[in-house]
Write a protein that holds these residues in place. Structure first.
Motif, PDB file in Angstrom:
ATOM      1  N   GLN A  95       0.830  -1.206   0.000  1.00 15.48           N
ATOM      2  CA  GLN A  95       0.000   0.000   0.000  1.00 15.48           C
ATOM      3  C   GLN A  95       0.864   1.255   0.000  1.00 15.48           C
ATOM      4  O   GLN A  95       0.586   2.216  -0.705  1.00 15.48           O
ATOM      5  CB  GLN A  95      -0.961   0.018   1.193  1.00 15.48           C
ATOM      6  CG  GLN A  95      -1.981   1.146   1.129  1.00 15.48           C
ATOM      7  CD  GLN A  95      -2.847   1.103  -0.119  1.00 15.48           C
ATOM      8  OE1 GLN A  95      -3.392   0.069  -0.470  1.00 15.48           O
ATOM      9  NE2 GLN A  95      -2.960   2.233  -0.805  1.00 15.48           N
ATOM     10  N   GLY A  96       1.945   1.237   0.784  1.00 17.55           N
ATOM     11  CA  GLY A  96       2.862   2.375   0.787  1.00 17.55           C
ATOM     12  C   GLY A  96       3.504   2.583  -0.572  1.00 17.55           C
ATOM     13  O   GLY A  96       3.643   3.717  -1.042  1.00 17.55           O
ATOM     14  N   ALA A  97       3.875   1.482  -1.232  1.00 16.21           N
ATOM     15  CA  ALA A  97       4.473   1.575  -2.566  1.00 16.21           C
ATOM     16  C   ALA A  97       3.450   2.107  -3.567  1.00 16.21           C
ATOM     17  O   ALA A  97       3.778   2.946  -4.418  1.00 16.21           O
ATOM     18  CB  ALA A  97       4.997   0.214  -3.009  1.00 16.21           C
ATOM     19  N   LEU A  98       2.212   1.647  -3.461  1.00 17.28           N
ATOM     20  CA  LEU A  98       1.157   2.146  -4.350  1.00 17.28           C
ATOM     21  C   LEU A  98       0.941   3.640  -4.138  1.00 17.28           C
ATOM     22  O   LEU A  98       0.826   4.403  -5.104  1.00 17.28           O
ATOM     23  CB  LEU A  98      -0.148   1.385  -4.112  1.00 17.28           C
ATOM     24  CG  LEU A  98      -1.344   1.822  -4.946  1.00 17.28           C
ATOM     25  CD1 LEU A  98      -1.067   1.645  -6.434  1.00 17.28           C
ATOM     26  CD2 LEU A  98      -2.589   1.052  -4.518  1.00 17.28           C
ATOM     27  N   ASN A  99       0.914   4.082  -2.890  1.00 14.00           N
ATOM     28  CA  ASN A  99       0.757   5.512  -2.597  1.00 14.00           C
ATOM     29  C   ASN A  99       1.902   6.319  -3.191  1.00 14.00           C
ATOM     30  O   ASN A  99       1.687   7.394  -3.765  1.00 14.00           O
ATOM     31  CB  ASN A  99       0.661   5.754  -1.093  1.00 14.00           C
ATOM     32  CG  ASN A  99      -0.610   5.190  -0.495  1.00 14.00           C
ATOM     33  OD1 ASN A  99      -1.584   4.931  -1.195  1.00 14.00           O
ATOM     34  ND2 ASN A  99      -0.593   4.962   0.807  1.00 14.00           N
ATOM     35  N   GLN A 100       3.127   5.824  -3.065  1.00 14.82           N
ATOM     36  CA  GLN A 100       4.291   6.512  -3.636  1.00 14.82           C
ATOM     37  C   GLN A 100       4.177   6.584  -5.158  1.00 14.82           C
ATOM     38  O   GLN A 100       4.438   7.629  -5.761  1.00 14.82           O
ATOM     39  CB  GLN A 100       5.589   5.804  -3.239  1.00 14.82           C
ATOM     40  CG  GLN A 100       5.955   5.939  -1.783  1.00 14.82           C
ATOM     41  CD  GLN A 100       6.307   7.366  -1.414  1.00 14.82           C
ATOM     42  OE1 GLN A 100       6.831   8.137  -2.208  1.00 14.82           O
ATOM     43  NE2 GLN A 100       6.021   7.733  -0.173  1.00 14.82           N
ATOM     44  N   LEU A 101       3.779   5.473  -5.789  1.00  9.53           N
ATOM     45  CA  LEU A 101       3.619   5.472  -7.249  1.00  9.53           C
ATOM     46  C   LEU A 101       2.576   6.492  -7.687  1.00  9.53           C
ATOM     47  O   LEU A 101       2.779   7.213  -8.673  1.00  9.53           O
ATOM     48  CB  LEU A 101       3.194   4.080  -7.736  1.00  9.53           C
ATOM     49  CG  LEU A 101       4.297   3.081  -8.013  1.00  9.53           C
ATOM     50  CD1 LEU A 101       3.708   1.714  -8.370  1.00  9.53           C
ATOM     51  CD2 LEU A 101       5.218   3.564  -9.117  1.00  9.53           C
ATOM     52  N   GLN A 129      -1.379  -6.653  -9.939  1.00 10.54           N
ATOM     53  CA  GLN A 129      -2.628  -5.930 -10.186  1.00 10.54           C
ATOM     54  C   GLN A 129      -2.611  -4.576  -9.469  1.00 10.54           C
ATOM     55  O   GLN A 129      -3.058  -3.568 -10.017  1.00 10.54           O
ATOM     56  CB  GLN A 129      -3.832  -6.755  -9.715  1.00 10.54           C
ATOM     57  CG  GLN A 129      -3.896  -8.164 -10.280  1.00 10.54           C
ATOM     58  CD  GLN A 129      -3.729  -8.222 -11.787  1.00 10.54           C
ATOM     59  OE1 GLN A 129      -4.342  -7.450 -12.512  1.00 10.54           O
ATOM     60  NE2 GLN A 129      -2.890  -9.126 -12.262  1.00 10.54           N
ATOM     61  N   THR A 130      -2.086  -4.564  -8.252  1.00 10.69           N
ATOM     62  CA  THR A 130      -2.017  -3.338  -7.467  1.00 10.69           C
ATOM     63  C   THR A 130      -1.203  -2.269  -8.185  1.00 10.69           C
ATOM     64  O   THR A 130      -1.663  -1.142  -8.380  1.00 10.69           O
ATOM     65  CB  THR A 130      -1.398  -3.627  -6.083  1.00 10.69           C
ATOM     66  OG1 THR A 130      -2.238  -4.554  -5.389  1.00 10.69           O
ATOM     67  CG2 THR A 130      -1.239  -2.367  -5.265  1.00 10.69           C
ATOM     68  N   PHE A 131       0.003  -2.597  -8.606  1.00 10.93           N
ATOM     69  CA  PHE A 131       0.879  -1.607  -9.228  1.00 10.93           C
ATOM     70  C   PHE A 131       0.454  -1.265 -10.662  1.00 10.93           C
ATOM     71  O   PHE A 131       0.669  -0.141 -11.115  1.00 10.93           O
ATOM     72  CB  PHE A 131       2.336  -2.050  -9.170  1.00 10.93           C
ATOM     73  CG  PHE A 131       2.832  -2.215  -7.764  1.00 10.93           C
ATOM     74  CD1 PHE A 131       2.545  -1.265  -6.792  1.00 10.93           C
ATOM     75  CD2 PHE A 131       3.557  -3.325  -7.386  1.00 10.93           C
ATOM     76  CE1 PHE A 131       2.979  -1.416  -5.483  1.00 10.93           C
ATOM     77  CE2 PHE A 131       3.998  -3.486  -6.082  1.00 10.93           C
ATOM     78  CZ  PHE A 131       3.706  -2.524  -5.128  1.00 10.93           C
ATOM     79  N   ALA A 132      -0.148  -2.220 -11.362  1.00 15.87           N
ATOM     80  CA  ALA A 132      -0.623  -1.952 -12.722  1.00 15.87           C
ATOM     81  C   ALA A 132      -1.732  -0.902 -12.722  1.00 15.87           C
ATOM     82  O   ALA A 132      -1.946  -0.230 -13.732  1.00 15.87           O
ATOM     83  CB  ALA A 132      -1.100  -3.235 -13.381  1.00 15.87           C
ATOM     84  N   SER A 133      -2.397  -0.725 -11.579  1.00 16.82           N
ATOM     85  CA  SER A 133      -3.451   0.294 -11.506  1.00 16.82           C
ATOM     86  C   SER A 133      -2.876   1.709 -11.450  1.00 16.82           C
ATOM     87  O   SER A 133      -3.594   2.680 -11.663  1.00 16.82           O
ATOM     88  CB  SER A 133      -4.333   0.046 -10.272  1.00 16.82           C
ATOM     89  OG  SER A 133      -3.629   0.342  -9.074  1.00 16.82           O
ATOM     90  N   ALA A 134      -1.569   1.828 -11.184  1.00 12.43           N
ATOM     91  CA  ALA A 134      -0.962   3.145 -11.021  1.00 12.43           C
ATOM     92  C   ALA A 134       0.097   3.485 -12.072  1.00 12.43           C
ATOM     93  O   ALA A 134       0.602   4.598 -12.090  1.00 12.43           O
ATOM     94  CB  ALA A 134      -0.330   3.244  -9.631  1.00 12.43           C
ATOM     95  N   CYS A 135       0.447   2.516 -12.911  1.00 10.04           N
ATOM     96  CA  CYS A 135       1.480   2.776 -13.913  1.00 10.04           C
ATOM     97  C   CYS A 135       1.352   1.770 -15.045  1.00 10.04           C
ATOM     98  O   CYS A 135       0.531   0.855 -14.983  1.00 10.04           O
ATOM     99  CB  CYS A 135       2.867   2.713 -13.285  1.00 10.04           C
ATOM    100  SG  CYS A 135       3.305   1.101 -12.606  1.00 10.04           S
ATOM    101  N   THR A 136       2.179   1.920 -16.037  1.00 14.90           N
ATOM    102  CA  THR A 136       2.200   0.989 -17.163  1.00 14.90           C
ATOM    103  C   THR A 136       3.009  -0.238 -16.770  1.00 14.90           C
ATOM    104  O   THR A 136       4.195  -0.123 -16.472  1.00 14.90           O
ATOM    105  CB  THR A 136       2.832   1.664 -18.405  1.00 14.90           C
ATOM    106  OG1 THR A 136       2.094   2.845 -18.711  1.00 14.90           O
ATOM    107  CG2 THR A 136       2.841   0.739 -19.596  1.00 14.90           C
ATOM    108  N   MET A 137       2.368  -1.402 -16.754  1.00 16.28           N
ATOM    109  CA  MET A 137       3.028  -2.665 -16.406  1.00 16.28           C
ATOM    110  C   MET A 137       3.346  -3.404 -17.700  1.00 16.28           C
ATOM    111  O   MET A 137       2.458  -3.637 -18.523  1.00 16.28           O
ATOM    112  CB  MET A 137       2.111  -3.513 -15.527  1.00 16.28           C
ATOM    113  CG  MET A 137       2.700  -4.822 -15.050  1.00 16.28           C
ATOM    114  SD  MET A 137       3.959  -4.684 -13.748  1.00 16.28           S
ATOM    115  CE  MET A 137       3.057  -3.901 -12.420  1.00 16.28           C
TER     116      MET A 137
END
Length: 158
Positions: A95-101, A129-137
């Protein structure tokens, strides 16, 4: 978790740095370490640098690494920056990484996440799935998939 991809990652990073005079490379796990440009010119020197950095083989804290990049002065992340993260998405504090992204996306030109895990396995990993919601995976599990991704990115930037 990235140990099996380390040789591939080292070669990819070295190639990126040869292609751009203004690129900077940061290695991270629990801490962040900037690789000096001289060490990036020779694969043996780069391997030695990674070994000396003390970060190889430790756990990953992407949130801490991204926070560190955001705090650097002068800023390394600007609207002209393309941030490329090469990671399998396995990290503590998702969650912290997602917030930073999400925060980085507000002022960074592009954020691209190169994932060495085969795309067929992404559905089983919540972190992807979590990180793909915030950037291009983008998949980079093979040289062929990486080449296809680079072609796609080159075409989309025009």
């Amino acid at each position: 978790s990235m140990i099996q991809f380390s040789e591939f990652a080292l070669r990819f990073i070295q190639t990126l740095n040869q292609a751009s005079d203004s690129s900077r490379t940061f290695l991270f796990s629990e801490t962040v370490f900037e690789a000096d440009p001289f060490s990036l010119r020779n694969m043996d020197l780069f391997r030695e640098l990674v070994g000396r950095s003390g970060i190889y083989g430790k756990g990953t804290n992407l949130a801490q690494a991204l926070s560190h990049l955001r705090s650097l002065l002068p800023p390394v992340l600007t609207d002209a920056t393309t941030l490329i993260i090469l990671s399998d998405t396995k990290t503590i504090d998702q969650q912290g990484a997602l917030n930073q992204l999400r925060q980085i996306r507000q002022f960074c030109g592009r954020v691209i996440f190169l994932n060495p895990i085969p795309e067929s396995q992404w559905q089983y990993l919540h972190s992807v799935q979590t990180f793909a919601s915030a950037c291009t995976m983008i998949s980079c599990s093979t040289l062929q998939s990486l080449a296809a991704a680079c072609r796609k990115l080159t075409l989309s930037s025009r």
